[in-house]
Write a protein that holds these residues in place. Sequence first.
Motif, PDB file in Angstrom:
ATOM      1  N   ALA A 139       0.857  -1.179   0.000  1.00  0.00           N
ATOM      2  CA  ALA A 139       0.000   0.000   0.000  1.00  0.00           C
ATOM      3  C   ALA A 139       0.897   1.234   0.000  1.00  0.00           C
ATOM      4  CB  ALA A 139      -0.903  -0.007   1.224  1.00  0.00           C
ATOM      5  N   GLN A 140       1.598   1.404  -1.109  1.00  0.00           N
ATOM      6  CA  GLN A 140       2.563   2.481  -1.213  1.00  0.00           C
ATOM      7  C   GLN A 140       2.378   3.181  -2.550  1.00  0.00           C
ATOM      8  OE1 GLN A 140       6.022   0.700   0.278  1.00  0.00           O
ATOM      9  NE2 GLN A 140       7.233   2.569   0.313  1.00  0.00           N
ATOM     10  N   ASN A 141       2.220   4.477  -2.514  1.00  0.00           N
ATOM     11  CA  ASN A 141       2.024   5.248  -3.741  1.00  0.00           C
ATOM     12  C   ASN A 141       3.196   5.055  -4.699  1.00  0.00           C
ATOM     13  OD1 ASN A 141      -0.395   6.262  -2.826  1.00  0.00           O
ATOM     14  ND2 ASN A 141       0.505   8.145  -2.028  1.00  0.00           N
ATOM     15  N   GLY A 142       2.864   4.863  -5.967  1.00  0.00           N
ATOM     16  CA  GLY A 142       3.880   4.733  -6.993  1.00  0.00           C
ATOM     17  C   GLY A 142       4.445   3.335  -7.164  1.00  0.00           C
ATOM     18  N   LEU A 143       4.054   2.402  -6.311  1.00  0.00           N
ATOM     19  CA  LEU A 143       4.544   1.024  -6.421  1.00  0.00           C
ATOM     20  C   LEU A 143       3.374   0.081  -6.686  1.00  0.00           C
ATOM     21  CD1 LEU A 143       7.102   0.976  -3.475  1.00  0.00           C
ATOM     22  CD2 LEU A 143       7.594   1.195  -5.907  1.00  0.00           C
ATOM     23  N   PRO A 144       3.628  -1.036  -7.391  1.00  0.00           N
ATOM     24  CA  PRO A 144       2.538  -1.982  -7.662  1.00  0.00           C
ATOM     25  C   PRO A 144       1.931  -2.518  -6.365  1.00  0.00           C
ATOM     26  CG  PRO A 144       4.578  -2.644  -8.788  1.00  0.00           C
ATOM     27  CD  PRO A 144       4.906  -1.470  -7.923  1.00  0.00           C
ATOM     28  N   ALA A 145       0.630  -2.732  -6.384  1.00  0.00           N
ATOM     29  CA  ALA A 145      -0.090  -3.241  -5.208  1.00  0.00           C
ATOM     30  C   ALA A 145      -0.019  -4.767  -5.178  1.00  0.00           C
ATOM     31  CB  ALA A 145      -1.534  -2.767  -5.227  1.00  0.00           C
ATOM     32  N   GLU A 146       1.192  -5.291  -5.221  1.00  0.00           N
ATOM     33  CA  GLU A 146       1.394  -6.744  -5.216  1.00  0.00           C
ATOM     34  C   GLU A 146       1.022  -7.326  -3.859  1.00  0.00           C
ATOM     35  OE1 GLU A 146       6.105  -6.562  -3.925  1.00  0.00           O
ATOM     36  OE2 GLU A 146       5.579  -7.123  -5.957  1.00  0.00           O
ATOM     37  N   ILE A 147       0.697  -8.614  -3.861  1.00  0.00           N
ATOM     38  CA  ILE A 147       0.370  -9.314  -2.623  1.00  0.00           C
ATOM     39  C   ILE A 147       1.449 -10.352  -2.354  1.00  0.00           C
ATOM     40  CG2 ILE A 147      -1.253 -10.861  -1.462  1.00  0.00           C
ATOM     41  CD1 ILE A 147      -3.512  -9.488  -2.915  1.00  0.00           C
ATOM     42  N   LYS A 148       2.041 -10.264  -1.169  1.00  0.00           N
ATOM     43  CA  LYS A 148       3.006 -11.267  -0.718  1.00  0.00           C
ATOM     44  C   LYS A 148       2.234 -12.297   0.092  1.00  0.00           C
ATOM     45  CE  LYS A 148       7.060  -8.333  -0.521  1.00  0.00           C
ATOM     46  NZ  LYS A 148       8.270  -8.010   0.212  1.00  0.00           N
ATOM     47  N   LYS A 149       2.344 -13.564  -0.313  1.00  0.00           N
ATOM     48  CA  LYS A 149       1.639 -14.633   0.384  1.00  0.00           C
ATOM     49  C   LYS A 149       2.643 -15.475   1.164  1.00  0.00           C
ATOM     50  CE  LYS A 149      -2.054 -14.792  -3.009  1.00  0.00           C
ATOM     51  NZ  LYS A 149      -2.811 -15.606  -3.952  1.00  0.00           N
ATOM     52  N   PHE A 150       2.250 -15.793   2.403  1.00  0.00           N
ATOM     53  CA  PHE A 150       3.114 -16.540   3.310  1.00  0.00           C
ATOM     54  C   PHE A 150       2.363 -17.727   3.904  1.00  0.00           C
ATOM     55  CE2 PHE A 150       4.308 -12.101   3.476  1.00  0.00           C
ATOM     56  CZ  PHE A 150       5.698 -12.109   3.471  1.00  0.00           C
TER      57      PHE A 150
END
Length: 163
Positions: A139-150
């Motif tokens: 959730a950071q402006n200018g960066l892709p809204a990727e999801i890290k799964k663990f």
Amino acid sequence: MTVNKLFGILLAFLCSFAIVGCDDDNDVDYPDTKLIKGQWKLIDGTNIDNTLFIYRFTTDSDNTWSWGGLVTYYLSADGTVTYDKRYTWHVSDPANEEDGKPRMELSWFDAPESNDLWDATEYYVVVKLTQSEMWLKRAQNGLPAEIKKFVRLDERPEPPKQD
């Protein structure tokens, strides 16, 4: 039937709706952020050549649940540990978030000197958090809204402490 008796029955009927209606508002199922503590294996395709990328979230005590330290490291099939980074982490109370999803900040502990401290901080929304799974959405402006799964790896021994 008297007016007072009829009024009493009507008042009791209306109060029962008010009590039931209020009860629904407090029945929100927030994730238990205490589950963050522990070791988690990143499963989004970064684990190559039988090497696991591990996130180890710690807290200073059992009473501390919303912040602590984080060490990321690679664990090879032969047990070799290669440290990646150290962070401090903080997670918000989900009850204070409009959507009920906690926010997480990861601040790079060993960040190189920079004029902007925010460059060394990553922001995430905790999309899913169970005993065995955690999903963090950037959730950071200018960066892709990727999801890290663990997935949880608490059954593995913790690596030796980094100096």
